[in-house]
Structure formats: structure tokens, C-alpha cells
Design a protein around this motif. Structure first.
Motif, mmCIF file in Angstrom:
data_model
loop_
_atom_site.group_PDB
_atom_site.id
_atom_site.type_symbol
_atom_site.label_atom_id
_atom_site.label_comp_id
_atom_site.label_asym_id
_atom_site.label_seq_id
_atom_site.Cartn_x
_atom_site.Cartn_y
_atom_site.Cartn_z
ATOM 1 N N ASP A 1 -11.029 29.413 -34.376
ATOM 2 C CA ASP A 1 -11.046 30.826 -34.002
ATOM 3 C C ASP A 1 -9.635 31.426 -34.021
ATOM 4 O O ASP A 1 -9.454 32.584 -34.435
ATOM 5 C CB ASP A 1 -11.655 30.987 -32.610
ATOM 6 C CG ASP A 1 -13.103 30.529 -32.546
ATOM 7 O OD1 ASP A 1 -13.752 30.462 -33.609
ATOM 8 O OD2 ASP A 1 -13.572 30.212 -31.436
ATOM 9 N N PHE A 2 -8.648 30.663 -33.573
ATOM 10 C CA PHE A 2 -7.255 31.125 -33.514
ATOM 11 C C PHE A 2 -6.742 31.453 -34.916
ATOM 12 O O PHE A 2 -6.075 32.470 -35.130
ATOM 13 C CB PHE A 2 -6.406 30.039 -32.857
ATOM 14 C CG PHE A 2 -4.993 30.446 -32.534
ATOM 15 C CD1 PHE A 2 -4.737 31.536 -31.720
ATOM 16 C CD2 PHE A 2 -3.916 29.713 -33.007
ATOM 17 C CE1 PHE A 2 -3.429 31.900 -31.396
ATOM 18 C CE2 PHE A 2 -2.610 30.057 -32.696
ATOM 19 C CZ PHE A 2 -2.365 31.159 -31.893
ATOM 20 N N ARG A 3 -7.069 30.595 -35.875
ATOM 21 C CA ARG A 3 -6.623 30.833 -37.254
ATOM 22 C C ARG A 3 -7.347 32.026 -37.878
ATOM 23 O O ARG A 3 -6.770 32.765 -38.676
ATOM 24 C CB ARG A 3 -6.846 29.582 -38.105
ATOM 25 C CG ARG A 3 -5.893 28.438 -37.780
ATOM 26 C CD ARG A 3 -6.033 27.312 -38.808
ATOM 27 N NE ARG A 3 -7.328 26.655 -38.717
ATOM 28 C CZ ARG A 3 -7.554 25.532 -38.047
ATOM 29 N NH1 ARG A 3 -6.561 24.939 -37.409
ATOM 30 N NH2 ARG A 3 -8.759 24.993 -38.017
ATOM 31 N N ALA A 4 -8.616 32.211 -37.516
ATOM 32 C CA ALA A 4 -9.420 33.273 -38.127
ATOM 33 C C ALA A 4 -9.162 34.650 -37.512
ATOM 34 O O ALA A 4 -9.437 35.673 -38.153
ATOM 35 C CB ALA A 4 -10.904 32.932 -38.003
ATOM 36 N N ILE B 1 -11.456 27.933 -22.160
ATOM 37 C CA ILE B 1 -12.047 26.922 -21.288
ATOM 38 C C ILE B 1 -12.297 27.451 -19.878
ATOM 39 O O ILE B 1 -13.358 27.201 -19.281
ATOM 40 C CB ILE B 1 -11.151 25.669 -21.234
ATOM 41 C CG1 ILE B 1 -11.133 24.976 -22.615
ATOM 42 C CG2 ILE B 1 -11.629 24.693 -20.160
ATOM 43 C CD1 ILE B 1 -10.202 23.784 -22.696
ATOM 44 N N LEU B 2 -11.343 28.224 -19.339
ATOM 45 C CA LEU B 2 -11.425 28.653 -17.939
ATOM 46 C C LEU B 2 -11.642 30.149 -17.790
ATOM 47 O O LEU B 2 -11.773 30.641 -16.660
ATOM 48 C CB LEU B 2 -10.147 28.238 -17.200
ATOM 49 C CG LEU B 2 -9.938 26.725 -17.053
ATOM 50 C CD1 LEU B 2 -8.575 26.426 -16.452
ATOM 51 C CD2 LEU B 2 -11.043 26.113 -16.205
ATOM 52 N N ASP C 1 -12.771 13.067 -25.702
ATOM 53 C CA ASP C 1 -13.412 13.542 -26.931
ATOM 54 C C ASP C 1 -13.892 14.991 -26.820
ATOM 55 O O ASP C 1 -13.753 15.774 -27.768
ATOM 56 C CB ASP C 1 -14.602 12.646 -27.284
ATOM 57 C CG ASP C 1 -14.174 11.260 -27.757
ATOM 58 O OD1 ASP C 1 -12.951 10.982 -27.749
ATOM 59 O OD2 ASP C 1 -15.051 10.460 -28.126
ATOM 60 N N ASP C 2 -14.467 15.335 -25.675
ATOM 61 C CA ASP C 2 -14.977 16.707 -25.543
ATOM 62 C C ASP C 2 -13.857 17.732 -25.582
ATOM 63 O O ASP C 2 -14.009 18.816 -26.157
ATOM 64 C CB ASP C 2 -15.795 16.852 -24.259
ATOM 65 C CG ASP C 2 -15.003 16.528 -23.000
ATOM 66 O OD1 ASP C 2 -14.232 15.547 -23.015
ATOM 67 O OD2 ASP C 2 -15.151 17.251 -21.987
ATOM 68 N N LEU C 3 -12.704 17.382 -25.012
ATOM 69 C CA LEU C 3 -11.567 18.300 -25.018
ATOM 70 C C LEU C 3 -10.990 18.432 -26.429
ATOM 71 O O LEU C 3 -10.628 19.534 -26.860
ATOM 72 C CB LEU C 3 -10.499 17.818 -24.037
ATOM 73 C CG LEU C 3 -9.311 18.756 -23.808
ATOM 74 C CD1 LEU C 3 -9.780 20.118 -23.285
ATOM 75 C CD2 LEU C 3 -8.313 18.136 -22.827
ATOM 76 N N VAL C 4 -10.919 17.328 -27.149
ATOM 77 C CA VAL C 4 -10.433 17.371 -28.533
ATOM 78 C C VAL C 4 -11.332 18.272 -29.369
ATOM 79 O O VAL C 4 -10.859 19.134 -30.133
ATOM 80 C CB VAL C 4 -10.379 15.955 -29.131
ATOM 81 C CG1 VAL C 4 -10.027 16.019 -30.622
ATOM 82 C CG2 VAL C 4 -9.355 15.093 -28.398
ATOM 83 N N PRO D 1 -15.220 20.133 -34.562
ATOM 84 C CA PRO D 1 -15.215 21.125 -33.472
ATOM 85 C C PRO D 1 -16.548 21.186 -32.729
ATOM 86 O O PRO D 1 -17.611 20.949 -33.301
ATOM 87 C CB PRO D 1 -14.952 22.445 -34.196
ATOM 88 C CG PRO D 1 -14.411 22.077 -35.536
ATOM 89 C CD PRO D 1 -15.006 20.753 -35.874
ATOM 90 N N SER D 2 -16.470 21.538 -31.452
ATOM 91 C CA SER D 2 -17.671 21.754 -30.639
ATOM 92 C C SER D 2 -17.297 22.608 -29.428
ATOM 93 O O SER D 2 -16.191 22.489 -28.904
ATOM 94 C CB SER D 2 -18.258 20.422 -30.167
ATOM 95 O OG SER D 2 -19.307 20.632 -29.243
ATOM 96 N N ARG D 3 -18.224 23.432 -28.989
ATOM 97 C CA ARG D 3 -18.016 24.225 -27.775
ATOM 98 C C ARG D 3 -18.602 23.550 -26.537
ATOM 99 O O ARG D 3 -18.467 24.060 -25.423
ATOM 100 C CB ARG D 3 -18.653 25.602 -27.929
ATOM 101 C CG ARG D 3 -17.977 26.474 -28.959
ATOM 102 C CD ARG D 3 -18.369 27.929 -28.781
ATOM 103 N NE ARG D 3 -17.822 28.760 -29.834
ATOM 104 C CZ ARG D 3 -16.570 29.193 -29.881
ATOM 105 N NH1 ARG D 3 -15.737 28.874 -28.912
ATOM 106 N NH2 ARG D 3 -16.157 29.951 -30.882
ATOM 107 N N ALA D 4 -19.217 22.403 -26.703
ATOM 108 C CA ALA D 4 -19.901 21.745 -25.586
ATOM 109 C C ALA D 4 -18.910 21.228 -24.551
ATOM 110 O O ALA D 4 -17.846 20.700 -24.895
ATOM 111 C CB ALA D 4 -20.752 20.593 -26.114
ATOM 112 N N ASP D 5 -19.268 21.374 -23.290
ATOM 113 C CA ASP D 5 -18.497 20.761 -22.207
ATOM 114 C C ASP D 5 -18.880 19.294 -22.097
ATOM 115 O O ASP D 5 -20.021 18.913 -22.349
ATOM 116 C CB ASP D 5 -18.785 21.449 -20.878
ATOM 117 C CG ASP D 5 -18.190 22.834 -20.795
ATOM 118 O OD1 ASP D 5 -17.537 23.258 -21.767
ATOM 119 O OD2 ASP D 5 -18.383 23.502 -19.760
ATOM 120 N N GLY D 6 -17.890 18.496 -21.708
ATOM 121 C CA GLY D 6 -18.113 17.081 -21.440
ATOM 122 C C GLY D 6 -17.383 16.711 -20.177
ATOM 123 O O GLY D 6 -16.928 17.586 -19.421
ATOM 124 N N PRO D 7 -17.221 15.422 -19.905
ATOM 125 C CA PRO D 7 -16.620 15.005 -18.634
ATOM 126 C C PRO D 7 -15.190 15.484 -18.431
ATOM 127 O O PRO D 7 -14.801 15.815 -17.308
ATOM 128 C CB PRO D 7 -16.695 13.474 -18.689
ATOM 129 C CG PRO D 7 -16.886 13.137 -20.139
ATOM 130 C CD PRO D 7 -17.654 14.270 -20.714
#
Length: 332
Positions: free
Chosen positions: A293-296, A118-119, A281-284, A58-64
Motif C-alpha cells: 500500500d505504501f508503494r502504491a 496496526i493500531l 510471521d503474522d507481523l512480517v 502479504p496478509s492483513r490477518a492478525d496473529g499472536p
């Protein structure tokens, strides 16, 4: 016959509610190198004993890919998602909701959670109705950013698309009329006509089991349809004797028609995942962060969505449906 007529009518009505799956809209996701994608496919093939674990940390970073989604102008600034519109309590329209009834269900809750993260807006989604056999082509062609449609993670599919960590546990099971002599995935299927959705895990399982001798030889599974709901209609019309589909979907179909029921136990264990482009990859990574977060989330997350949509068909105890603790074995 009254229940059958209602469901048949609903199937026809649902088919008219969303744009055709083959319509083309704004594509989503950035396009990466072909060599990198082929390398990922080779690694996936080598490590496919546990396909549900072949995903990125997991990552919160934005990518292309995420940047492309965020930079869509004006009204087009939406997450484009392939969904089902015919799966009761997963992705469907309430038949009592009127002409402008919104899509709703467990998968739809998850889509809105992803869009909100995301949005910043849970309603910033363009839903596209995708038949079962068009899920992977829609991703590869860029018609959608992702597919959230009770899609099983398996070895064949991870060669073509990237998956998130699992968000639901299910399995294959038989659905047949209550009066049927079929008792499950056993010798009582001899000479019976079985319906599956084209491109589904159910069909590939039947093919593999026929080759391995696990399916009675005289069972006929030549009937395939675009959508699982079409199988229910075929069953109601007497054109087939049984349906093989995921337990979760079979239970929902049984809830729609009191003349049918699940037969026997589930004969596989499978996991649903969010499917995306191989190079996104960034979206995955972002979706995997959202799933954590959804599970927790105890008030508006996985359990709340299960209680709202699925407890009536799968039971109050969600233990059998909860996904395992995620593992992230894919390195790139």
C-alpha cells in the motif's frame, strides 16, 4: 571548520535525545518454537542467493504477535520500534526544532504508516534509539517489535531475524573530503584509514573484499564506531581518511558537511528491509501488506516521502532508489 563544528555539536546533542539503546522496555512479539526458528534458518542458508526475496506473502490477518501489541494496556499500547536518531533525513531530529522536536525522516514516515495500520494511530509509537551493532540483539531480546533503520537485508542477517520485502535500494560507497586524493573504491585507498559502523554491511563487505583480494591490501578499516554519524565526525577531525557506508546515508552526510563528497560509484547493490523476530510471521506478513500500500499510494506514500526527505540529497529521479517488485519465496 564552522561546518565541522556544527555537525560535531549536533552529533553530541543527538546522542542525548533518546533513551540509551541498551535500556529495556516492554518486549514485543510472541515467542515461537526454537525448532521452527532453526528450520527457517536452515532454509534461509540454503536459499540465500537472493536474500531480499526470503520473506512471507502479504496478509492483513492478525496473529499472536500483532495481538500482543494490540493488547498492551493504556499508554503502553504502542508499537516499539528501533530507529536511528542521527541519520539526516532518515531518522533524526531537526536541530532547529527546539527541545521537543520530533524524530523525522523517511524511515520515521514508514514507522508511522505501520503504526497507523496496526493500531489505528500514526503516533502510537515508542521509538528506541538503537546503535548499528545492536539492531539484531534488540529484536532477539524483545526490546523492540521491529527495527526500521536503513537496515540492509543480507544472508547473515536472515539467519537471525526475519525481514520484510525491500522498501529501498541502496549500495556501498566512499565518502571523503573534497580535497582527498581518494577517487573511489580503488587503488587510491592504499594506506588510507577507513571508518565504518560496527555490525554494518559496510564492515562485512570490506572484510569479504580483503579476503577476496578486491580491496587494496594496505587499506586500514580497523576503525569502527557505534553510529555512522560518528564516522563523519572522525573524518572531520582527520582521524580517518574515508568512510564506507550506504550511498543514501553517505549522501545525507555530504549534505550535512559541504567539505566532504561521495567518491566514485556505488560498488554494491543492497536493499533495506524492516527487521522483525524470526517467528513473528503474522507481523512480517502485515508489514509486507503495508509496504504494498505504501508503494502504491501516490499522495502520501513512498514517492511523497522520497520527495520530502531524500530528493535534495539523492536527486529528483527516484528510479535508482525504488525497490524491485517484491517476491515472497519464504514459505514459513
Amino acid at each position: 571548520m564552522g561546518a565541522m563544528a556544527v555537525v560535531c555539536a549536533l552529533a553530541l546533542a543527538f546522542a542525548l535525545l533518546l533513551p540509551a539503546a541498551r535500556s529495556h522496555g516492554d518486549g514485543g512479539g510472541a515467542h515461537g518454537g526454537r525448532g521452527a526458528a532453526q528450520g527457517s534458518q536452515a532454509r534461509a542458508a540454503q536459499t540465500c542467493s537472493e536474500p531480499e526475496k526470503q520473506t512471507l506473502p502479504p496478509s492483513r490477518a492478525d496473529g499472536p504477535t500483532i495481538t500482543t501489541i494490540k493488547e498492551r494496556p493504556g499508554e503502553k499500547r504502542k508499537l516499539i520500534v528501533g530507529v536511528d536518531q542521527n541519520s539526516y533525513r532518515w531518522g533524526y531530529r531537526d536541530p532547529n526544532g527546539g527541545g521537543d522536536a520530533e524524530l523525522e525522516g523517511f524511515d520515521i514516515d514508514l514507522v508511522r504508516r505501520i503504526a497507523e495500520d496496526i493500531l489505528g494511530d500514526r503516533n502510537a509509537v515508542q521509538f528506541k534509539a538503537i546503535p548499528t551493532d545492536q539492531r539484531i540483539p534488540a529484536i532477539q531480546d524483545g526490546r523492540v517489535d521491529m527495527v526500521v533503520r536503513t537496515m540492509t537485508i543480507n544472508c547473515d542477517r536472515i539467519r537471525d531475524v526475519a525481514f520484510s520485502a525491500p522498501y529501498f535500494r541502496s549500495g556501498q560507497q566512499l565518502l571523503a573530503p573534497k580535497s582527498s586524493p581518494v577517487t573511489g573504491y580503488d587503488a587510491t585507498l592504499a594506506g588510507k584509514r577507513i571508518c565504518t559502523a560496527a555490525g554494518s554491511t559496510a564492515y562485512s563487505t570490506l572484510e569479504a573484499d580483503r579476503a577476496a583480494g578486491r580491496l587494496v591490501p594496505s587499506a586500514d578499516f580497523s576503525t569502527t564506531v557505534p553510529s555512522q554519524l560518528d564516522c563523519l565526525v572522525r573524518l572531520q577531525l582527520g582521524e580517518v581518511d574515508a568512510v564506507v557506508t550506504d550511498t543514501a546515508l553517505a549522501a545525507s552526510q555530504a549534505a550535512q558537511d559541504p567539505t566532504v563528497e561521495l567518491k566514485g560509484e556505488a560498488f554494491t547493490t543492497e536493499y533495506y528491509g524492516v527487521a522483525m523476530k524470526k517467528d513473528a510471521d503474522d507481523l512480517v506478513r502485515r508489514v509486507n501488506r503495508i509496504l504494498v500500500d505504501f508503494r502504491a499510494d501516490r499522495t502520501g506514500g513512498w514517492q511523497a516521502s522520497y520527495d520530502r526527505w531524500l530528493s535534495a540529497t539523492l536527486g529528483d529521479d527516484a528510479a535508482k532508489s525504488k525497490p524491485p517488485a517484491p517476491a515472497y519465496l519464504r514459505e514459513s
